[in-house]
Design an enzyme around this catalytic site. Structure first.
Site, PDB file in Angstrom:
ATOM      1  N   PHE A  27       0.828  -1.219   0.000  1.00 44.56           N
ATOM      2  CA  PHE A  27       0.000   0.000   0.000  1.00 44.56           C
ATOM      3  C   PHE A  27       0.860   1.266   0.000  1.00 44.56           C
ATOM      4  CE2 PHE A  27      -1.989   2.904   3.314  1.00 44.56           C
ATOM      5  CZ  PHE A  27      -2.771   3.614   2.416  1.00 44.56           C
ATOM      6  N   ASP A  48       9.909  -6.637  -3.888  1.00 42.00           N
ATOM      7  CA  ASP A  48       8.724  -7.194  -3.221  1.00 42.00           C
ATOM      8  C   ASP A  48       8.488  -8.595  -3.780  1.00 42.00           C
ATOM      9  OD1 ASP A  48       5.987  -7.573  -2.089  1.00 42.00           O
ATOM     10  OD2 ASP A  48       6.071  -5.417  -1.746  1.00 42.00           O
ATOM     11  N   TYR A 188       3.764  -7.829  17.367  1.00 46.10           N
ATOM     12  CA  TYR A 188       4.149  -6.892  16.290  1.00 46.10           C
ATOM     13  C   TYR A 188       4.830  -5.658  16.874  1.00 46.10           C
ATOM     14  CZ  TYR A 188       2.944  -3.242  12.730  1.00 46.10           C
ATOM     15  OH  TYR A 188       2.940  -2.196  11.829  1.00 46.10           O
ATOM     16  N   ASN A 217      -2.014   5.165  11.322  1.00 45.15           N
ATOM     17  CA  ASN A 217      -3.190   4.833  10.505  1.00 45.15           C
ATOM     18  C   ASN A 217      -3.282   5.640   9.213  1.00 45.15           C
ATOM     19  OD1 ASN A 217      -3.853   3.983  13.465  1.00 45.15           O
ATOM     20  ND2 ASN A 217      -5.239   2.800  12.175  1.00 45.15           N
ATOM     21  N   LYS A 254     -18.867  -4.423  11.320  1.00 52.26           N
ATOM     22  CA  LYS A 254     -18.656  -5.105  12.610  1.00 52.26           C
ATOM     23  C   LYS A 254     -17.818  -4.240  13.542  1.00 52.26           C
ATOM     24  CE  LYS A 254     -19.137  -9.729  10.904  1.00 52.26           C
ATOM     25  NZ  LYS A 254     -18.482 -10.688  10.050  1.00 52.26           N
TER      26      LYS A 254
HETATM   27  P1  NAD Z   1       1.568  -3.653   3.046  1.00 45.83           P
HETATM   28  O1  NAD Z   1       1.303  -4.986   3.630  1.00 45.83           O
HETATM   29  O2  NAD Z   1       0.611  -3.118   2.050  1.00 45.83           O
HETATM   30  O3  NAD Z   1       3.030  -3.610   2.407  1.00 45.83           O
HETATM   31  C1  NAD Z   1       4.108  -4.406   2.858  1.00 45.83           C
HETATM   32  C2  NAD Z   1       4.768  -5.010   1.627  1.00 45.83           C
HETATM   33  O4  NAD Z   1       5.936  -5.738   2.056  1.00 45.83           O
HETATM   34  C3  NAD Z   1       3.869  -6.030   0.890  1.00 45.83           C
HETATM   35  O5  NAD Z   1       3.745  -5.704  -0.472  1.00 45.83           O
HETATM   36  C4  NAD Z   1       4.581  -7.358   1.081  1.00 45.83           C
HETATM   37  O6  NAD Z   1       4.448  -8.233  -0.044  1.00 45.83           O
HETATM   38  C5  NAD Z   1       6.030  -6.905   1.265  1.00 45.83           C
HETATM   39  N1  NAD Z   1       6.819  -7.912   1.996  1.00 45.83           N
HETATM   40  C6  NAD Z   1       6.540  -8.450   3.208  1.00 45.83           C
HETATM   41  N2  NAD Z   1       7.474  -9.361   3.524  1.00 45.83           N
HETATM   42  C7  NAD Z   1       8.348  -9.402   2.501  1.00 45.83           C
HETATM   43  C8  NAD Z   1       9.516 -10.170   2.247  1.00 45.83           C
HETATM   44  N3  NAD Z   1       9.944 -11.088   3.123  1.00 45.83           N
HETATM   45  N4  NAD Z   1      10.201  -9.958   1.103  1.00 45.83           N
HETATM   46  C9  NAD Z   1       9.753  -9.029   0.185  1.00 45.83           C
HETATM   47  N5  NAD Z   1       8.644  -8.290   0.375  1.00 45.83           N
HETATM   48  C10 NAD Z   1       7.946  -8.469   1.507  1.00 45.83           C
HETATM   49  O7  NAD Z   1       1.683  -2.626   4.285  1.00 45.83           O
HETATM   50  P2  NAD Z   1       1.774  -1.030   4.303  1.00 45.83           P
HETATM   51  O8  NAD Z   1       0.540  -0.497   4.918  1.00 45.83           O
HETATM   52  O9  NAD Z   1       2.221  -0.527   3.001  1.00 45.83           O
HETATM   53  O10 NAD Z   1       2.924  -0.830   5.403  1.00 45.83           O
HETATM   54  C11 NAD Z   1       4.280  -0.639   5.083  1.00 45.83           C
HETATM   55  C12 NAD Z   1       5.088  -0.480   6.368  1.00 45.83           C
HETATM   56  O11 NAD Z   1       4.551   0.585   7.169  1.00 45.83           O
HETATM   57  C13 NAD Z   1       5.108  -1.714   7.262  1.00 45.83           C
HETATM   58  O12 NAD Z   1       6.398  -1.861   7.809  1.00 45.83           O
HETATM   59  C14 NAD Z   1       4.125  -1.400   8.359  1.00 45.83           C
HETATM   60  O13 NAD Z   1       4.449  -2.058   9.563  1.00 45.83           O
HETATM   61  C15 NAD Z   1       4.269   0.106   8.482  1.00 45.83           C
HETATM   62  N6  NAD Z   1       3.027   0.716   8.988  1.00 45.83           N
HETATM   63  C16 NAD Z   1       2.002   1.047   8.160  1.00 45.83           C
HETATM   64  C17 NAD Z   1       0.856   1.638   8.702  1.00 45.83           C
HETATM   65  C18 NAD Z   1      -0.280   2.118   7.855  1.00 45.83           C
HETATM   66  O14 NAD Z   1      -1.027   2.942   8.341  1.00 45.83           O
HETATM   67  N7  NAD Z   1      -0.447   1.693   6.624  1.00 45.83           N
HETATM   68  C19 NAD Z   1       0.744   1.853  10.086  1.00 45.83           C
HETATM   69  C20 NAD Z   1       1.805   1.463  10.898  1.00 45.83           C
HETATM   70  C21 NAD Z   1       2.941   0.911  10.340  1.00 45.83           C
HETATM   71  N1  UDP Z   2     -11.951  -2.925  13.872  1.00 45.47           N
HETATM   72  C1  UDP Z   2     -13.341  -3.062  13.942  1.00 45.47           C
HETATM   73  N2  UDP Z   2     -13.975  -3.743  12.943  1.00 45.47           N
HETATM   74  C2  UDP Z   2     -13.328  -4.282  11.880  1.00 45.47           C
HETATM   75  C3  UDP Z   2     -11.903  -4.132  11.807  1.00 45.47           C
HETATM   76  C4  UDP Z   2     -11.262  -3.447  12.828  1.00 45.47           C
HETATM   77  O1  UDP Z   2     -13.988  -2.592  14.884  1.00 45.47           O
HETATM   78  O2  UDP Z   2     -13.994  -4.865  11.000  1.00 45.47           O
HETATM   79  C5  UDP Z   2     -11.253  -2.140  14.935  1.00 45.47           C
HETATM   80  C6  UDP Z   2     -10.043  -2.798  15.600  1.00 45.47           C
HETATM   81  O3  UDP Z   2     -10.451  -3.605  16.682  1.00 45.47           O
HETATM   82  C7  UDP Z   2      -9.246  -1.577  16.052  1.00 45.47           C
HETATM   83  C8  UDP Z   2      -9.518  -0.538  14.952  1.00 45.47           C
HETATM   84  O4  UDP Z   2     -10.695  -0.988  14.288  1.00 45.47           O
HETATM   85  O5  UDP Z   2      -9.771  -1.096  17.272  1.00 45.47           O
HETATM   86  C9  UDP Z   2      -8.403  -0.337  13.947  1.00 45.47           C
HETATM   87  O6  UDP Z   2      -8.035  -1.567  13.397  1.00 45.47           O
HETATM   88  P1  UDP Z   2      -6.955  -1.778  12.240  1.00 45.47           P
HETATM   89  O7  UDP Z   2      -7.051  -3.200  11.799  1.00 45.47           O
HETATM   90  O8  UDP Z   2      -7.095  -0.763  11.183  1.00 45.47           O
HETATM   91  O9  UDP Z   2      -5.524  -1.600  12.918  1.00 45.47           O
HETATM   92  P2  UDP Z   2      -4.908  -0.859  14.179  1.00 45.47           P
HETATM   93  O10 UDP Z   2      -5.275   0.584  14.101  1.00 45.47           O
HETATM   94  O11 UDP Z   2      -5.467  -1.516  15.414  1.00 45.47           O
HETATM   95  O12 UDP Z   2      -3.454  -1.098  14.021  1.00 45.47           O
END
Ligand code: NAD
Ligand code: UDP
Length: 392
Positions: A27, A48, A188, A217, A254
């Site tokens: 993403f 990836d 995590y 988020n 939900k």
């Molecule tokens: P995502 O799951 O969409 O992207 C992660 C990508 O990493 C995937 O495309 C997956 O295929 C790739 N990947 C995982 N393991 C791999 C491996 N062993 N080798 C090669 N590729 C691999 O998640 P995202 O939302 O894009 O998040 C990216 C980063 O940001 C993550 O580290 C996540 O923990 C962190 N993060 C994101 C959010 C958010 O709001 N989206 C919030 C907190 C932390």
């Molecule tokens: N959640 C929910 N319904 C759903 C999916 C998630 O009520 O169908 C809640 C979850 O319990 C958490 C919040 O939404 O309190 C955000 O969840 P998310 O999976 O986005 O990740 P988080 O912010 O907890 O990392």
């Protein structure tokens, strides 16, 4: 006429660099690749195991017009767990950005080993290769390293709960508060915290140039998957995709444990601006941990469900459901060992001071953009699926 040089925040011209982006097919990676291709001269080695979300950026099929950024993005399908090509790619780059992770809460308590390996063990060689080869690293951590707020341990109506120091999360002050070991939700957060500490120590002891990002988020188009359409039917993505799926299928949304947890949501495109500033301003970003979120977009999960429903009904033109939401226990929804962060408000002082960044998009607007995309991308596929006769 030559295009004017792009300048960094100190007024110096920005030189083109090569970036090894691990997890580029996810993403955040897909939006970052888009931004880098459209607005900068930088080159990306996109690493990836999947590339569906960046297909539109990769080389056009033969016979089609080449993309304006042709030659500046190369996809490398490799699993960083076990591929010796990774070190070579890091050595050939100026900067490594590590996004690879298992990062969906439904996995934390049900696949804790995979979660810990992915977020800690698999990131170790990336940090080592950067440190040994004198390469800069931007590592994606999470706001979840803060865990629960201090205020959550006070009685419900305690006046101190209203004091910001009991709930606002600050990079250099707030403690990391996780639940007990049997609450495997925290596998995590704990793995991310340890890799942060390791990177910080590599900086302190071996001079690694690093930046750590703590996303709060980030949401928008292409986040996760819609179960049964572009992901497994039984899969449980993050809340945006869960609620989108319910809306698309005209099912009640939900609410886990009543949807009382609070979150702040930031639009992916705002957040990507912050990452680009980090990439192009190493002098201001190195050695820092940055919260990246939108403190103005706070809602309970229940309020999020209500707002998403209101916006989606406008976008789709569909009538409301009699029962728009339903409560579900976390044990039923996520299984044993789930726990939750109660509240997540990012303090923005450091990112604002170092990079002059602040988010712009309101929750209403970002949901409108995102749900318009969800409707356009998935509504027809879901209608076709629902029209099929059931297997029984
Ligand atoms: P995502 O799951 O969409 O992207 C992660 C990508 O990493 C995937 O495309 C997956 O295929 C790739 N990947 C995982 N393991 C791999 C491996 N062993 N080798 C090669 N590729 C691999 O998640 P995202 O939302 O894009 O998040 C990216 C980063 O940001 C993550 O580290 C996540 O923990 C962190 N993060 C994101 C959010 C958010 O709001 N989206 C919030 C907190 C932390
Ligand atoms: N959640 C929910 N319904 C759903 C999916 C998630 O009520 O169908 C809640 C979850 O319990 C958490 C919040 O939404 O309190 C955000 O969840 P998310 O999976 O986005 O990740 P988080 O912010 O907890 O990392």
């Amino acid at each position: 006429m030559a295009t004017p040089a792009r300048l960094d925040l100190n007024g110096k011209p920005i030189d083109p660099i090569t970036i090894c982006m691990i997890g580029a097919g996810g993403f955040i990676g897909s939006h970052l690749c888009e931004k880098l291709m459209a607005e900068t001269p930088h080159t990306v080695f996109a690493v990836d195991v999947y590339c569906d979300k960046i297909k539109h950026l990769l080389d056009a099929p033969s016979g089609e017009k080449p993309r304006p950024w042709a030659g500046r993005i190369q996809f490398h399908r490799l699993n960083i767990k076990n591929d010796s090509r990774l070190e070579g790619l890091i050595k050939m780059s100026d900067l490594t950005i590590n996004l690879a992770a298992i990062c969906t809460p439904a996995d934390y308590n049900t696949r804790p080993l995979d979660t810990i390996y992915s977020n800690f063990i698999d990131a170790l060689p990336v940090v080592r290769y950067c440190s040994e080869n004198g390469k800069r690293l931007i590592h994606f951590s999470t706001c979840e390293v803060y865990g629960k707020t201090i205020g959550s341990f006070l009685p419900k109506d305690h006046p101190l709960r209203e004091e910001p120091e009991f709930y606002v999360l600050k990079e250099d002050i707030s403690p990391c508060i996780f639940g007990s070991i049997d609450k495997q939700r925290w596998s995590y957060a704990c793995a991310k915290q340890l890799i942060e500490r390791l990177i910080y120590a590599e900086g302190a002891e071996n001079g690694l140039e690093f930046t750590i990002v703590r996303p709060f988020n980030w949401i928008g188009p292409r986040m996760d998957f819609i179960p049964g359409v572009d992901g497994p039917s039984e899969g449980v993505p993050r809340v945006l995709a869960c609620f989108s799926n319910n809306l698309l299928r005209r099912e009640p949304l939900k609410l886990v444990d009543g949807g009382q947890s609070q979150r702040t949501f930031v639009y992916i495109k705002d957040a990507i601006e912050a990452v680009l500033l980090m990439i192009e301003n190493p002098e201001r970003a190195n050695g820092h941990i940055f919260n990246v979120g939108n403190p103005n977009n706070e809602v309970t999960v229940k309020q999020l469900a209500e707002l998403m429903t209101e916006v989606y009904l406008k976008v789709s033109g569909e009538p409301p459901l009699d029962e728009p939401t339903v409560d579900v226990s976390s044990k039923v929804f996520y299984g044993e060992g789930y726990d939750d962060s109660d509240r997540r408000i990012p303090d923005m002082t450091i990112i604002n001071r170092q990079l002059g960044w602040s988010p712009k998009t309101s929750l209403h607007d970002l949901l409108q953009y995102t749900l318009t995309y969800q409707h356009k991308t998935y509504a027809e596929a879901i209608k076709r699926e629902l029209a099929k006769p059931s297997a029984t």
